[in-house]
Design an enzyme around this catalytic site. Structure first.
Site, short mmCIF file in Angstrom:
data_model
loop_
_atom_site.label_atom_id
_atom_site.label_comp_id
_atom_site.label_asym_id
_atom_site.label_seq_id
_atom_site.Cartn_x
_atom_site.Cartn_y
_atom_site.Cartn_z
N CYS A 73 64.84 32.07 63.79
CA CYS A 73 64.86 32.29 65.20
C CYS A 73 65.58 33.50 64.86
O CYS A 73 66.77 33.68 65.25
CB CYS A 73 65.73 31.86 65.82
SG CYS A 73 64.16 29.46 66.70
N GLU A 127 78.41 37.60 30.84
CA GLU A 127 78.00 36.39 32.23
C GLU A 127 76.61 36.97 33.20
O GLU A 127 77.33 36.93 33.96
CB GLU A 127 79.48 36.47 33.46
CG GLU A 127 80.88 36.65 32.58
CD GLU A 127 82.26 36.62 33.71
OE1 GLU A 127 82.83 35.92 33.58
OE2 GLU A 127 82.25 37.31 35.13
N GLY A 147 73.72 35.92 34.99
CA GLY A 147 72.98 35.01 35.79
C GLY A 147 71.79 35.76 35.89
O GLY A 147 70.88 34.79 35.72
C1 LIG Z 1 78.09 37.19 40.67
C2 LIG Z 1 79.08 37.16 39.03
C3 LIG Z 1 77.94 37.33 38.65
C4 LIG Z 1 77.01 37.81 38.01
O1 LIG Z 1 75.92 38.43 38.01
P1 LIG Z 1 74.27 38.43 37.97
O2 LIG Z 1 73.72 39.72 38.38
O3 LIG Z 1 74.16 37.75 38.44
O4 LIG Z 1 74.49 38.94 36.74
C5 LIG Z 1 78.68 37.72 36.26
N1 LIG Z 1 80.38 37.29 36.60
C6 LIG Z 1 80.84 37.53 38.13
C7 LIG Z 1 82.89 37.67 38.41
C8 LIG Z 1 80.24 37.65 39.07
O5 LIG Z 1 80.32 37.11 40.37
#
Ligand SMILES: *Cc1c(COP(=O)(O)O)cnc(C)c1O
Length: 428
Positions: free
Chosen positions: A357, A273, A275
């Protein structure tokens, strides 16, 4: 910074001058490189191609529909953490059979919505949630795939606020509880308990925490199989680091070298996963300097038109972002080494702040920058992940626009908000 480079002292994204984009769309503006996103996605896929791997892009890192569509077209799945993110992933053309759903507080209406759309898998974070999913699935005659999110009690050595896999964190299920669930799995007859999930936190700068977590999970999978429960899917989450300072960081093949042998040993299909890794360095936030000001007892403040409402990471996690003028005679150092020794002629130490602010509305303190003045543009790098998605309209500041560059072209993929947008839905 890959797709972002200086040519003739001015910053480009792919083949487009940032100056040209900004003269049309104004500031502040998020600008992303489509090519950088695809290269990152392909790098990961290549590194892990030895085994059956599903890459599920973490929608919370950048949920813009065009960004998600770009990844969906490349074959990516999606990791969502809310009904709203599921809506976005599907709207962007994401295949529901490649969508996994995590989060400690899935509500019944979100679970029903995910069931209706036949997503690939729920990553379950508590017994109570498992009971809800099983009951709701039974009501509609479905049997969704479920992975238990394990909290392996591993310290990934990252910021406390982005650590998720230690026993004191709210995420996941500890091994003792997971074992109890496995023993009583017959009680959850409306789910197909076929996976384990782990997400340690982010960003993680070595492969070691993953390997340590996987070794614990390996032993647990063996226990599950001994108990007659086949675990087919292993989801190792995200958290893969990027370079925020220009320094070398480990690459997908380095993670793969440590992770792949363990996953092979388990004979599981892999889900990941990512990101930040895909979008973090694929985007910048461009801001214009409104004023500079010098006070008697302090160095200079550079006040720009982006603020903590647009990019909250420095205020929230003390995160470091490189910042450099879009146009400069002085070259941005290859690596930010935090030493005043880089102060050359024509440079000065400044604090870069926004107009909001709050004292925490500070992007950088004591930063060496080329001398700049009112009207100049600044690029805030590594802003593609957890930038726009964490933005708000605090101080009633309309959110910035988002632009996607593709080769020689660019498109506005989200309009700048207006004052009317700020009050939409409010009643007088
Ligand atoms: C936030 C998150 C990710 C992604 O994390 P990155 O640092 O952006 O790769 C993957 N899995 C879960 C469950 C998350 O909460």
């Amino acid at each position: 910074m890959d797709a972002f480079e200086y040519r003739n002292k001015t910053l480009f994204c792919e083949n487009v001058r940032i100056d040209d984009i900004i003269s049309e769309v104004g500031t502040p503006a998020y600008i992303y490189s489509k090519n950088a996103i695809l290269v990152r996605y392909n790098d990961l896929q290549t590194a892990f191609r030895d085994i059956d791997t599903l890459i599920c892009f973490s929608v919370k890192s950048n949920s813009n529909l065009s960004i998600c569509k770009t990844l969906a077209e490349a074959g990516s799945g999606f990791d969502v953490v809310s009904g709203g993110e599921l809506f976005r992933a599907i709207k962007a053309g994401g295949d529901p059979l490649k969508i996994v759903f995590a989060g400690v507080g899935k509500m019944d209406r979100e679970i029903r919505y995910a069931l209706e759309n036949n997503i690939f898998m729920f990553n379950v974070e508590s017994v109570a949630e498992l009971e809800h999913i099983s009951k709701l699935a039974g009501e509609v005659g479905k049997k969704p795939r479920v992975a238990l999110r394990i909290n392996p009690d591993i310290d990934p050595k990252t910021h406390a606020k982005t650590t998720t896999g230690k026993k004191e964190n709210k995420f996941g299920i500890d091994f003792t509880e997971a074992e109890r669930i496995i023993r009583q799995s017959a009680r959850y007859s409306s789910v197909d308990l076929c996976g384990l999930h782990v997400h340690l936190g982010s960003p993680i700068y070595t492969a070691d925490p993953y390997a340590r977590a996987l070794k614990k999970i390996l032993a647990f999978i063996q226990k599950c199989r001994n108990a007659g429960l086949d675990i087919e899917y292993l989801n190792i989450g995200g958290g893969y680091c990027i370079s925020y300072t220009g320094e070398d960081v480990i690459q997908p093949k380095d993670y793969a070298r440590k992770i792949l042998p363990l996953v092979k040993e388990m004979q599981c299909n892999l889900i990941m996963e990512p990101g930040r890794f895909i979008v973090g360095n694929s985007g910048v936030l461009i801001s214009r300097i409104i004023y500079t000001k010098e006070t008697l007892h302090h160095r200079k403040f550079v006040i720009c038109d982006a603020a903590m409402n647009d990019l909250i990471r420095p205020a929230l996690y003390d995160a470091f972002h490189r910042i450099w003028p879009v146009n400069s005679n002085i070259k941005m150092p290859e690596v930010e080494n935090f030493s005043k020794a880089i102060l050359k002629r024509g440079m000065e130490l400044v604090d870069i702040v926004g107009p909001v602010c709050e004292t925490s509305d500070t992007f950088a303190t004591n930063r060496a920058l080329p001398k700049i003045q009112e009207g100049d543009l600044l690029a805030i790098f590594s802003a593609g992940a957890y930038g726009f998605t964490m933005s708000s309209t605090y101080n009633s500041r309309p959110r910035p626009c988002e632009v996607l560059v593709d080769g020689d072209c660019y498109h506005i993929i989200r309009e700048r908000e207006t004052y009317e947008d700020l009050v939409r839905g409010e009643d007088l």
